[in-house]
Design a protein around this motif. Structure first.
Motif, PDB file in Angstrom:
ATOM      1  N   LEU A  31     -22.283  25.353  -1.061  1.00 26.41           N
ATOM      2  CA  LEU A  31     -23.381  25.839  -0.190  1.00 26.41           C
ATOM      3  C   LEU A  31     -22.645  25.764   1.049  1.00 26.41           C
ATOM      4  CD1 LEU A  31     -26.460  23.622  -1.411  1.00 26.41           C
ATOM      5  CD2 LEU A  31     -26.167  26.120  -1.542  1.00 26.41           C
ATOM      6  N   THR A  32     -21.799  24.910   1.619  1.00 26.46           N
ATOM      7  CA  THR A  32     -21.125  24.904   2.829  1.00 26.46           C
ATOM      8  C   THR A  32     -20.213  26.103   2.980  1.00 26.46           C
ATOM      9  OG1 THR A  32     -21.319  22.524   3.090  1.00 26.46           O
ATOM     10  CG2 THR A  32     -19.558  23.858   4.404  1.00 26.46           C
ATOM     11  N   ASP A  33     -19.551  26.469   1.701  1.00 23.15           N
ATOM     12  CA  ASP A  33     -18.481  27.638   1.679  1.00 23.15           C
ATOM     13  C   ASP A  33     -19.353  28.963   2.050  1.00 23.15           C
ATOM     14  OD1 ASP A  33     -16.131  28.928   1.191  1.00 23.15           O
ATOM     15  OD2 ASP A  33     -17.073  29.885  -0.470  1.00 23.15           O
ATOM     16  N   ILE A  34     -20.350  28.796   1.163  1.00 23.01           N
ATOM     17  CA  ILE A  34     -21.719  30.244   1.580  1.00 23.01           C
ATOM     18  C   ILE A  34     -21.988  30.108   2.594  1.00 23.01           C
ATOM     19  CG2 ILE A  34     -23.811  30.777   1.010  1.00 23.01           C
ATOM     20  CD1 ILE A  34     -23.052  29.905  -2.136  1.00 23.01           C
ATOM     21  N   LYS A  35     -22.279  29.102   3.471  1.00 25.62           N
ATOM     22  CA  LYS A  35     -22.793  29.251   4.821  1.00 25.62           C
ATOM     23  C   LYS A  35     -21.812  29.707   5.613  1.00 25.62           C
ATOM     24  CE  LYS A  35     -21.804  26.276   7.709  1.00 25.62           C
ATOM     25  NZ  LYS A  35     -20.954  26.163   8.864  1.00 25.62           N
ATOM     26  N   ASN A  36     -20.493  29.227   5.437  1.00 24.57           N
ATOM     27  CA  ASN A  36     -19.367  29.686   6.175  1.00 24.57           C
ATOM     28  C   ASN A  36     -19.000  31.296   6.026  1.00 24.57           C
ATOM     29  OD1 ASN A  36     -18.950  27.102   7.399  1.00 24.57           O
ATOM     30  ND2 ASN A  36     -17.264  26.576   5.612  1.00 24.57           N
ATOM     31  N   ARG A  37     -19.253  31.865   5.107  1.00 27.37           N
ATOM     32  CA  ARG A  37     -19.034  33.158   4.677  1.00 27.37           C
ATOM     33  C   ARG A  37     -20.107  34.084   5.506  1.00 27.37           C
ATOM     34  NH1 ARG A  37     -16.413  34.250  -1.111  1.00 27.37           N
ATOM     35  NH2 ARG A  37     -15.182  32.308  -1.362  1.00 27.37           N
ATOM     36  N   ILE A  38     -21.272  33.541   5.233  1.00 26.07           N
ATOM     37  CA  ILE A  38     -22.251  34.508   6.127  1.00 26.07           C
ATOM     38  C   ILE A  38     -21.941  34.153   7.611  1.00 26.07           C
ATOM     39  CG2 ILE A  38     -24.758  34.020   6.593  1.00 26.07           C
ATOM     40  CD1 ILE A  38     -25.281  33.040   3.850  1.00 26.07           C
ATOM     41  N   ALA A  39     -21.589  32.876   8.226  1.00 25.58           N
ATOM     42  CA  ALA A  39     -21.314  32.993   9.496  1.00 25.58           C
ATOM     43  C   ALA A  39     -20.259  33.770   9.950  1.00 25.58           C
ATOM     44  CB  ALA A  39     -20.928  31.580  10.028  1.00 25.58           C
TER      45      ALA A  39
END
Length: 270
Positions: A31-39
């Protein structure tokens, strides 16, 4: 009772003291990696002031722990990466959520992993139009590959459908919503990790090719977005568990922070 309609309390009562630290590490890492990719797709992201000091927190009795971090920036109103629960006692609720600005009509992005201590997951794309009457929007964001992937995972023999006891949460579900549970195994996490990144990449592709919403329609879209955001957080049945640990008064404050109440008030145009 069928596992489809069991409450979280019932699952936890059956297995209250399972160490789910390993599941937290993998799930929250995804989830943190996905958040970072969105950011990476947005500029000028700033941590919300109400989230300062909430990188890690615990309940007064030490029973619950968690993190609440949310950012806002150009094109995105509320990008969340958070978790709450007890890694030594079966319960976790982890998420990456993106509520977009009104520049486009791309659906909002919701991805939740949890343990009860079975594996629980909820992926959804919150529509920005009434898909009961807007056939073009329905086909664009919920047809084709999105529909095929939904049916593939929905029919997977390892996973069971999970039904929220909250009627609003059921009303919120889109045609792409996946709300399921499974045994907490690496095999099942492998399946979900693959699905999660396909889900993300499709959504990012929509952002890349999004058509702008006419300026005169953005205020009403924001009003709708904010109401959906508020109700989704305020009517979440998981709030009951947090209230038992933090107390009703504290949980009300936590809900306001989670939904970004101050951010909505500050930036609303209606």
């Amino acid at each position: 009772m069928s596992t489809d309609t069991k409450t979280i309390d019932q699952f936890l009562t059956e297995n209250p003291d399972v160490d789910v630290s390993k599941a937290w590490e993998r799930s929250f890492g995804i989830l943190t990696d996905i958040k970072n990719r969105i950011a990476e797709r947005f500029s000028e992201l700033e941590l919300d002031p109400d989230c300062e000091g909430r990188e890690y927190y615990t309940s007064p009795n030490g029973e619950f722990e968690g993190s609440m971090q949310a950012w806002s920036g150009k094109g995105i109103e509320w990008l969340v990466n958070s978790w709450i629960g007890n890694r030594k006692a079966s319960i976790l609720d982890m998420n990456a959520t993106a509520f977009l600005g009104q520049e486009t009509d791309v659906p909002h992005f919701v991805m939740v992993f949890g343990t009860i201590p079975k594996l629980f997951f909820y992926f959804d794309l919150i529509p920005r139009s009434d898909i009961r009457t807007d056939e073009e929007y329905l086909d664009k964001y919920y047809g084709g590959e999105a529909n095929t992937d939904f049916l593939e995972l929905r029919g997977h023999p390892n996973f069971q459908w999970s039904v929220s006891h909250g009627q609003y949460m059921r009303a919120l579900l889109s045609p792409s919503a996946i709300s399921m549970s499974a045994e907490l195994t690496d095999e099942n996490m492998d399946v979900l990790e693959d699905f999660a990144y396909r889900f993300l990449n499709r959504w990012l592709g929509w952002l890349d090719n999004a058509q702008p919403v006419p300026a005169e329609k953005r205020t009403e879209l924001q009003r709708y977005d904010h109401k959906v955001r508020e109700l989704g957080y305020r009517l979440d049945p998981m709030n009951k568990l947090a209230a038992q640990v933090f107390g009703e008064d504290q949980v009300e404050t936590m809900i306001d922070v989670r939904m970004g109440k101050a951010q909505m008030e500050k930036n609303k145009t209606y």
